[in-house]
Design a protein around this motif. Sequence first.
Motif, PDB file in Angstrom:
ATOM      1  N   TYR A 151       0.815  -1.208   0.000  1.00  0.00           N
ATOM      2  CA  TYR A 151       0.000   0.000   0.000  1.00  0.00           C
ATOM      3  C   TYR A 151       0.855   1.267   0.000  1.00  0.00           C
ATOM      4  O   TYR A 151       0.441   2.294  -0.516  1.00  0.00           O
ATOM      5  CB  TYR A 151      -0.952  -0.004   1.199  1.00  0.00           C
TER       6      TYR A 151
ATOM      7  N   LEU B  99      -6.625  -4.981  -1.265  1.00  0.00           N
ATOM      8  CA  LEU B  99      -7.401  -4.828  -0.036  1.00  0.00           C
ATOM      9  C   LEU B  99      -8.428  -5.947   0.108  1.00  0.00           C
ATOM     10  O   LEU B  99      -8.601  -6.526   1.190  1.00  0.00           O
ATOM     11  CB  LEU B  99      -8.090  -3.463  -0.024  1.00  0.00           C
TER      12      LEU B  99
ATOM     13  N   ASP C 172      -6.508  -9.137   1.015  1.00  0.00           N
ATOM     14  CA  ASP C 172      -6.040  -9.127   2.405  1.00  0.00           C
ATOM     15  C   ASP C 172      -7.188  -9.279   3.393  1.00  0.00           C
ATOM     16  O   ASP C 172      -7.051  -9.952   4.411  1.00  0.00           O
ATOM     17  CB  ASP C 172      -5.261  -7.840   2.684  1.00  0.00           C
ATOM     18  N   ARG C 173      -8.321  -8.670   3.102  1.00  0.00           N
ATOM     19  CA  ARG C 173      -9.470  -8.818   4.001  1.00  0.00           C
ATOM     20  C   ARG C 173     -10.033 -10.237   3.963  1.00  0.00           C
ATOM     21  O   ARG C 173     -10.422 -10.776   4.992  1.00  0.00           O
ATOM     22  CB  ARG C 173     -10.570  -7.831   3.620  1.00  0.00           C
TER      23      ARG C 173
ATOM     24  N   SER D  22      -6.138 -10.700   7.120  1.00  0.00           N
ATOM     25  CA  SER D  22      -4.916 -10.006   7.519  1.00  0.00           C
ATOM     26  C   SER D  22      -5.231  -8.915   8.523  1.00  0.00           C
ATOM     27  O   SER D  22      -6.206  -8.172   8.392  1.00  0.00           O
ATOM     28  CB  SER D  22      -4.245  -9.388   6.285  1.00  0.00           C
ATOM     29  N   LYS D  23      -4.399  -8.817   9.548  1.00  0.00           N
ATOM     30  CA  LYS D  23      -4.576  -7.790  10.585  1.00  0.00           C
ATOM     31  C   LYS D  23      -3.967  -6.452  10.201  1.00  0.00           C
ATOM     32  O   LYS D  23      -4.126  -5.468  10.888  1.00  0.00           O
ATOM     33  CB  LYS D  23      -3.938  -8.260  11.908  1.00  0.00           C
ATOM     34  N   LYS D  24      -3.225  -6.412   9.052  1.00  0.00           N
ATOM     35  CA  LYS D  24      -2.559  -5.201   8.630  1.00  0.00           C
ATOM     36  C   LYS D  24      -3.478  -4.197   7.960  1.00  0.00           C
ATOM     37  O   LYS D  24      -3.123  -3.044   7.774  1.00  0.00           O
ATOM     38  CB  LYS D  24      -1.413  -5.527   7.669  1.00  0.00           C
ATOM     39  N   VAL D  25      -4.663  -4.630   7.575  1.00  0.00           N
ATOM     40  CA  VAL D  25      -5.612  -3.721   6.899  1.00  0.00           C
ATOM     41  C   VAL D  25      -6.853  -3.567   7.761  1.00  0.00           C
ATOM     42  O   VAL D  25      -7.209  -4.474   8.525  1.00  0.00           O
ATOM     43  CB  VAL D  25      -6.002  -4.254   5.501  1.00  0.00           C
ATOM     44  N   PRO D  26      -7.526  -2.433   7.686  1.00  0.00           N
ATOM     45  CA  PRO D  26      -8.746  -2.263   8.474  1.00  0.00           C
ATOM     46  C   PRO D  26      -9.848  -3.185   7.979  1.00  0.00           C
ATOM     47  O   PRO D  26      -9.875  -3.571   6.811  1.00  0.00           O
ATOM     48  CB  PRO D  26      -9.109  -0.794   8.269  1.00  0.00           C
ATOM     49  N   SER D  27     -10.744  -3.510   8.861  1.00  0.00           N
ATOM     50  CA  SER D  27     -11.845  -4.393   8.470  1.00  0.00           C
ATOM     51  C   SER D  27     -12.808  -3.633   7.557  1.00  0.00           C
ATOM     52  O   SER D  27     -12.813  -2.401   7.510  1.00  0.00           O
ATOM     53  CB  SER D  27     -12.583  -4.912   9.704  1.00  0.00           C
TER      54      SER D  27
ATOM     55  N   PRO E 296     -16.062  -1.865   6.160  1.00  0.00           N
ATOM     56  CA  PRO E 296     -17.095  -1.098   6.848  1.00  0.00           C
ATOM     57  C   PRO E 296     -18.427  -1.850   6.845  1.00  0.00           C
ATOM     58  O   PRO E 296     -18.701  -2.641   5.937  1.00  0.00           O
ATOM     59  CB  PRO E 296     -17.202   0.200   6.013  1.00  0.00           C
TER      60      PRO E 296
END
Length: 116
Positions: free
Chosen positions: A40, A99, A102-103, A107-112, A114
Amino acid sequence: MMHLAELPVWAALPVALLLLLGAALALIGSLGLLRLGSFYERVHAPTLGTTLGIGFVLVASMLTFSVLESRLVLHELLIASLMIVTTPVTLMLLTRAALYRDRSEGSKKVPSAPPT
């Protein structure tokens, strides 16, 4: 056939400066691709650096051929407009695909995502 030796000095200096500036920006964008850590972070440097670098090279090309042909040469505006439109769209599509991947992998590196 036109030769660049016919380019007057008053036009050759700004063309050389624009070419060097464009090449430097493209190099900085490429180095950003190598130096930055995550995907990113890495997608922004080449997108911004090379787009602006190519813009300077296109302006140098327009100036060179406008002076050599003694008329306004604007072919490069088509290239510039396509670059301006396609580069951000490509960046957005690549980033959204990464994204989503990763979701879906949790992955914990990206926000969940919405809530919908």
